[in-house]
Design an enzyme around this catalytic site. Sequence first.
Site, short mmCIF file in Angstrom:
data_model
loop_
_atom_site.label_atom_id
_atom_site.label_comp_id
_atom_site.label_asym_id
_atom_site.label_seq_id
_atom_site.Cartn_x
_atom_site.Cartn_y
_atom_site.Cartn_z
N ARG A 95 87.11 57.48 55.75
CA ARG A 95 87.77 56.42 54.99
C ARG A 95 86.71 55.52 54.36
O ARG A 95 85.56 55.49 54.79
CB ARG A 95 88.69 55.60 55.90
CG ARG A 95 89.81 56.41 56.56
CD ARG A 95 90.64 55.54 57.47
NE ARG A 95 91.74 56.28 58.10
CZ ARG A 95 91.67 56.90 59.26
NH1 ARG A 95 90.53 56.87 59.96
NH2 ARG A 95 92.70 57.56 59.76
N LYS A 128 91.04 52.66 63.28
CA LYS A 128 92.41 52.84 63.75
C LYS A 128 92.44 53.30 65.21
O LYS A 128 93.34 52.94 65.96
CB LYS A 128 93.14 53.84 62.85
CG LYS A 128 93.46 53.28 61.47
CD LYS A 128 94.49 54.11 60.76
CE LYS A 128 94.93 53.44 59.47
NZ LYS A 128 95.99 54.17 58.78
N HIS A 145 90.06 58.27 49.05
CA HIS A 145 91.13 58.90 49.81
C HIS A 145 91.53 60.24 49.19
O HIS A 145 92.03 61.12 49.90
CB HIS A 145 92.33 57.96 49.88
CG HIS A 145 92.92 57.87 51.25
ND1 HIS A 145 92.24 57.29 52.31
CD2 HIS A 145 94.10 58.30 51.76
CE1 HIS A 145 92.99 57.35 53.39
NE2 HIS A 145 94.12 57.97 53.09
N ARG A 204 89.38 62.66 50.83
CA ARG A 204 89.85 62.87 52.20
C ARG A 204 91.00 63.88 52.20
O ARG A 204 91.03 64.80 53.05
CB ARG A 204 90.30 61.53 52.78
CG ARG A 204 90.88 61.59 54.19
CD ARG A 204 91.16 60.17 54.67
NE ARG A 204 91.96 60.12 55.87
CZ ARG A 204 91.47 60.21 57.11
NH1 ARG A 204 90.17 60.38 57.28
NH2 ARG A 204 92.26 60.14 58.16
N HIS A 251 92.88 61.27 63.23
CA HIS A 251 94.26 60.86 63.40
C HIS A 251 94.56 60.61 64.88
O HIS A 251 94.05 61.31 65.75
CB HIS A 251 95.22 61.92 62.86
CG HIS A 251 95.29 61.95 61.37
ND1 HIS A 251 95.78 63.02 60.66
CD2 HIS A 251 94.92 61.03 60.44
CE1 HIS A 251 95.72 62.76 59.36
NE2 HIS A 251 95.19 61.57 59.20
N TYR A 294 100.26 67.80 56.07
CA TYR A 294 99.42 68.74 55.32
C TYR A 294 99.94 70.16 55.42
O TYR A 294 99.55 71.02 54.63
CB TYR A 294 97.98 68.67 55.83
CG TYR A 294 97.29 67.37 55.42
CD1 TYR A 294 96.89 67.18 54.12
CD2 TYR A 294 97.08 66.36 56.34
CE1 TYR A 294 96.28 66.00 53.73
CE2 TYR A 294 96.47 65.17 55.98
CZ TYR A 294 96.08 64.99 54.67
OH TYR A 294 95.48 63.81 54.28
#
Length: 415
Positions: free
Chosen positions: A265, A290, A360, A363, A386, A395
């Site tokens: 990111r 995150k 992004h 990404r 994640h 995805y």
Amino acid sequence: MLEKLFNYPAVLARHRKAPLFDERNSYLAYRADDGCAHETLLRIARELLQVVQILNIPSTSNVTPEHIRTGADRWARQQCRRGRVHTLKWSRKLFIQVATEWLRFLGRLEEVVIEPPLFAGLIEDFTKWMESERGLSLITIRNYCWHVKKFLHWCEDHNRSVSTVEILDVDTFLASCGDKGWSRVSVATTAKALKAFFRYAAQRGWCLPAIAPAIQGPRLFSQEILPSGPTWKDVNRLIDNVATDRPQDIRDRAIILLFAIYALRSSEVASLSLEDIDWENNRISVFRPKQRRTQTYPLTPIVGNAIIRYLRSVRPQNCRREIFLTLKAPIKPLSVSGLYNVVSRCMANVGLHPIHRGPHALRHACAMHLVTEGLSLKEIGDHLGHRSTSATRIYAKVNLPELRLVADVDLGGLS
């Protein structure tokens, strides 16, 4: 410092005789330490000479922005009369910029103190609640606060307070966002942030408890939020285009490789420091905001070599520990928006104009490339950082070849 800039005795004497010589000299030394080029320092020194002569700055009292603007108008008109410029705009702008930054450095600029908005305390409490009670990441907290502040500013403009807000006000605000060209996803994100805020506000007794459950954003369809990005062929073309000897391309190539290969990111690349790379063991450590933990990747040769080349031949000499810095003064770490501009500009240079043009998009391109390579969703999610497989599951929708195989399965006549 002025002695290093001007060689002619008459020019140096003119600068010495002008008021506030020591103050100008110390500021130029400060800008030199900040990495300003020689030509930039010359331009600042010449402009400062005009600033002190035109403003006639008192020895003790502060200077107001209005005083600076008046002096800038006078200087710009003089330049036009002498035929040195054809418009007032740029002379005026440079005068104001140099004078403002110099006087602020001296602590002699009488700046207007902007009072915090009436709802500042509410936002502060909301921020603490999201951090301590809900455990949200700093990025999510910042985004939620941004959306809530937009709404509360709107409330002030319409003579509303949190205690008097009705659901009709929220609906009107969300509709106004759509009228301004916001996408459905952006409006839905705003609605989600407002729902969280009013849920907390109801707990504190700031508003009616029925507001939060009644907030509804626009409906999002399943295909509407599918990740989009360039193809892997286009990503390789993007990387090849910055494989030059230009200093900017050398830096940008290292940045693009980090986004494309590690699917990082923007905030993660912006915060990378020199200590995050273990050259002896060929590893790179990335702090995942995150997940609130550090994730370690093997440092691939192509990325490692790109970073080494940037560090050795391009990166400005600076005490900052962040890896990626601006190439021109003032030297500072590249911000998240700066990284977006890097990727967007490089994409435009090769004729790539996807819906999302920033980091992004790379990404997403990396994730879709891993899908086509046959990696499991668990492996892809680990690579992307994640926290749950639900974030990675989307995805699977973009793996069209595999979905076609599923569609071709013979179900034995079942309908």
